[in-house]
Design a protein around this motif. Structure first.
Motif: not given
Length: 280
Positions: A230-232, A238-244
């Motif tokens: 939700t934050n650059d 922002k908007g990127t789906k990250a696998l964490l």
């Protein structure tokens, strides 16, 4: 019981002996015949019950056994017990008069582990003072309206409530820019850079807290989860789906050295402990 009752009523209506029709044998008294019928009925019932309660069958005994494990989903997991948590009132958390109401996520999908970067070697009795100092820095210094972490854990394994909103609810904290929603922020009180010993009671408490907050139906603590930034300023636009990691460090989603190399190296162990507590 019905057969016995009929026998008693029959006995009251007629009791006597006489030749059995066509057999030339003495007739049993009606009360004796009724008792015999009742005994046979009980015998049949006992046989049927033993079959019903056999290991391969079903019935009250097996249903009761199922009832004792009704918190276990079909894959054998269970809801980990809630650990003891010291409330905000015990460390005299202030309240910012202009603070907005707590915000909540749909559920907790991951745990983000931090360290507070405060001195080690402290007396655990002094931790409330440290918490008030952290609160002042977050709420007033950084204008986060409250302490950013959802929970804090000291070297003795004591768990403290952090951000307000309810320990049993998915409160959105201010601890992981870009990934605050749907995560629980847990801060280890101290500084855990490379070569620092992480206290065993602290690791145990973090694992118990993680297991409880993720819940039996949440993601596997040893796995990964997709979260949307939700934050650059995070490691992902922002908007990127990250696998964490489900149990990860602050550094996994934000460019920082938090929670320190020593604590970060212990996170796989924390994940494994949490999974065991959930019987995974």
């Amino acid at each position: 019981m019905a057969a016995t009752g009929e026998g008693e009523r029959g006995a009251r209506r007629r009791a006597g002996e006489g030749p059995a029709q066509g057999l030339g044998l003495p007739r049993l008294p009606r009360t004796r015949r009724s008792r015999t019928a009742a005994a046979l009925a009980v015998l049949v019932l006992l046989v049927a019950t033993s079959v019903w309660l056999s290991p391969g069958g079903s019935g009250p005994a097996r249903d009761s056994a199922r009832g004792r494990t009704d918190t276990l989903p079909r894959d054998g997991r269970r809801q980990a017990a809630r650990p003891a948590i010291v409330p905000r009132s015990a460390w005299h958390a202030e309240a910012v008069s202009s603070a907005p109401a707590a915000r909540y996520a749909a559920r907790v999908k991951a745990a983000v582990i931090h360290h507070t970067s405060t001195p080690n070697g402290y007396d655990c009795a002094t931790v409330p003072v440290t918490l008030r100092e952290l609160y002042a820095g977050h709420a007033h210094g950084r204008h986060w309206d409250d302490i950013g972490y959802n929970f804090l854990v000291d070297a003795c394994g004591t768990i403290y409530e952090g951000r307000a909103g309810g320990v049993d609810r998915p409160v959105i904290g201010a601890h992981a820019k870009g990934f605050n929603e749907g995560t629980v922020g847990i801060a280890a009180i101290g500084t855990f850079t490379e070569g620092t010993t992480v206290p065993e009671p602290m690791l145990d408490a973090i694992a118990r807290l993680v297991a409880w907050k993720l819940g039996s139906r949440g993601p596997d603590p040893r796995g990964e989860v997709a979260l949307v930034s939700t934050n650059d300023e995070s490691r992902y636009p922002k908007g990127t789906k990250a696998l964490l990691p489900v149990v990860g460090g602050h550094t996994d989603g934000y460019p920082t050295r938090c929670p320190g190399a020593a604590l970060y190296a212990k996170l796989p162990d924390v994940s494994a402990r949490a999974a065991r507590l959930q019987r995974r």
